[in-house]
Design an enzyme around this catalytic site. Sequence first.
Site, mmCIF file in Angstrom:
data_model
loop_
_atom_site.group_PDB
_atom_site.id
_atom_site.type_symbol
_atom_site.label_atom_id
_atom_site.label_comp_id
_atom_site.label_asym_id
_atom_site.label_seq_id
_atom_site.Cartn_x
_atom_site.Cartn_y
_atom_site.Cartn_z
ATOM 1 N N ASP A 107 -38.971 -11.843 19.974
ATOM 2 C CA ASP A 107 -38.515 -11.043 18.838
ATOM 3 C C ASP A 107 -37.235 -10.337 19.273
ATOM 4 O O ASP A 107 -36.889 -10.336 20.463
ATOM 5 C CB ASP A 107 -39.591 -10.002 18.463
ATOM 6 C CG ASP A 107 -39.159 -9.096 17.320
ATOM 7 O OD1 ASP A 107 -38.689 -9.616 16.292
ATOM 8 O OD2 ASP A 107 -39.267 -7.858 17.448
ATOM 9 N N SER A 108 -36.561 -9.710 18.342
ATOM 10 C CA SER A 108 -35.385 -8.920 18.703
ATOM 11 C C SER A 108 -35.759 -7.729 19.577
ATOM 12 O O SER A 108 -34.913 -7.194 20.285
ATOM 13 C CB SER A 108 -34.699 -8.411 17.433
ATOM 14 O OG SER A 108 -35.597 -7.596 16.703
ATOM 15 N N TYR A 142 -31.665 -7.674 14.827
ATOM 16 C CA TYR A 142 -31.066 -8.918 14.329
ATOM 17 C C TYR A 142 -30.650 -8.764 12.858
ATOM 18 O O TYR A 142 -29.660 -9.338 12.420
ATOM 19 C CB TYR A 142 -32.066 -10.073 14.407
ATOM 20 C CG TYR A 142 -32.327 -10.678 15.775
ATOM 21 C CD1 TYR A 142 -31.547 -10.371 16.887
ATOM 22 C CD2 TYR A 142 -33.373 -11.595 15.931
ATOM 23 C CE1 TYR A 142 -31.812 -10.955 18.118
ATOM 24 C CE2 TYR A 142 -33.639 -12.191 17.157
ATOM 25 C CZ TYR A 142 -32.863 -11.861 18.253
ATOM 26 O OH TYR A 142 -33.127 -12.455 19.458
ATOM 27 N N CYS A 146 -40.607 -13.161 14.650
ATOM 28 C CA CYS A 146 -39.557 -12.406 13.962
ATOM 29 C C CYS A 146 -39.208 -13.166 12.684
ATOM 30 O O CYS A 146 -38.814 -14.335 12.747
ATOM 31 C CB CYS A 146 -38.339 -12.316 14.878
ATOM 32 S SG CYS A 146 -36.891 -11.568 14.121
ATOM 33 N N GLU A 203 -38.466 0.879 17.054
ATOM 34 C CA GLU A 203 -37.946 0.736 18.426
ATOM 35 C C GLU A 203 -37.935 2.095 19.139
ATOM 36 O O GLU A 203 -38.146 2.167 20.345
ATOM 37 C CB GLU A 203 -36.517 0.156 18.393
ATOM 38 C CG GLU A 203 -36.435 -1.310 17.978
ATOM 39 C CD GLU A 203 -36.941 -2.295 19.034
ATOM 40 O OE1 GLU A 203 -36.637 -2.106 20.217
ATOM 41 O OE2 GLU A 203 -37.655 -3.247 18.656
ATOM 42 N N CYS A 223 -41.490 -8.112 8.086
ATOM 43 C CA CYS A 223 -40.788 -7.924 9.362
ATOM 44 C C CYS A 223 -41.862 -7.533 10.358
ATOM 45 O O CYS A 223 -42.731 -6.695 10.050
ATOM 46 C CB CYS A 223 -39.746 -6.821 9.229
ATOM 47 S SG CYS A 223 -39.051 -6.283 10.819
ATOM 48 N N HIS A 237 -41.870 -5.757 12.897
ATOM 49 C CA HIS A 237 -41.905 -4.353 13.328
ATOM 50 C C HIS A 237 -42.803 -3.504 12.409
ATOM 51 O O HIS A 237 -43.321 -2.473 12.830
ATOM 52 C CB HIS A 237 -40.498 -3.745 13.295
ATOM 53 C CG HIS A 237 -39.633 -4.120 14.458
ATOM 54 N ND1 HIS A 237 -39.068 -5.365 14.603
ATOM 55 C CD2 HIS A 237 -39.228 -3.402 15.551
ATOM 56 C CE1 HIS A 237 -38.342 -5.398 15.718
ATOM 57 N NE2 HIS A 237 -38.425 -4.233 16.303
HETATM 58 N N1 DGL Z 1 -38.999 -8.067 13.837
HETATM 59 C C1 DGL Z 1 -37.902 -8.695 13.151
HETATM 60 C C2 DGL Z 1 -38.376 -9.384 11.878
HETATM 61 O O1 DGL Z 1 -39.534 -9.743 11.778
HETATM 62 C C3 DGL Z 1 -36.835 -7.736 12.884
HETATM 63 C C4 DGL Z 1 -35.745 -7.684 13.154
HETATM 64 C C5 DGL Z 1 -34.491 -7.050 13.420
HETATM 65 O O2 DGL Z 1 -33.814 -6.624 12.479
HETATM 66 O O3 DGL Z 1 -34.192 -7.048 14.573
HETATM 67 O O4 DGL Z 1 -37.602 -9.600 10.974
#
Ligand code: DGL
Length: 268
Positions: free
Chosen positions: A15-16, A47, A78, A156, A188, A190
């Site tokens: 993931d990011s 991302y 992600c 984060e 997402c 997160h």
């Molecule tokens: N966890 C990522 C997703 O599912 C997120 C991303 C990000 O913007 O870094 O889209």
Amino acid sequence: MNVRPDATAPIGVFDSGVGGLSVLRALQAQLPNEQFVYYADTAFCPYGGRDIAAIRARAETVSAELIAAGVKLIVVACNTATIAAIAHLRARFDLPFVGMEPGVKPAAVASRSRHIGVLATVSSLAGERFQALVDAHARGVTVHTRACSGWVEWVESGDLTSVACDTMLRGDVQPLLDAHCDVLVLGCTHFPFLVPALREVVGPDVELLDTGPAVARQVERVLMAADARNDSTVRGGVTWRCSGSAETFRQQRWMLGFGEGQPGLQAR
Ligand code: DGL
């Protein structure tokens, strides 16, 4: 594409940043005896908002590193990277990839009001792939989208309970509640970490849909079809990698309950 024959090889997850830990949690519940290599691309997080070519390049670099580490399958944990890059990754590498996509289909099935909300990053909602998902699975249901800028950064940072966080969530979610959405898709990875705070905002009757468990079941199906599930009777562990500060990533994992010695996860 062939799964590597060595069933004891680890599963790669990336993931990011820390969002993919919500998917790792589901994978560990579904496949407790598998080994995992988790890669957080923290030097390039978030991302969402980056252009597709940049996300694709990072997804390729991270996947190559996971493959070099000997993984038998990669979970693109992600939604943003899946939408931007999974077709490219499948064409580039001879290994199975399992991706995430916003759960429009199960949400449309579950909705009684026939209005669903999708919470995701700007990049996820902008792609043709998301529109195709809506066209294919949301017939008869109105799909309301919300590009949630700031949510990823909040997770984060590990601050999931402050008044400022609550204010941000309310600002994005209230229009969806006003539009009578009774299912909100967490589009997402997160966002599952924000569920306790979101529950306070939406009340008990709105469903918050996390696709992590469905993806974990899909990973198991892919491994079983290739006879590559790890049948060890010993609980598996996780090897951690990241592109940013290893110490910061260690602290982030700790804040989210994935630290060494914390319940539910055996780090090594
Ligand atoms: N966890 C990522 C997703 O599912 C997120 C991303 C990000 O913007 O870094 O889209």
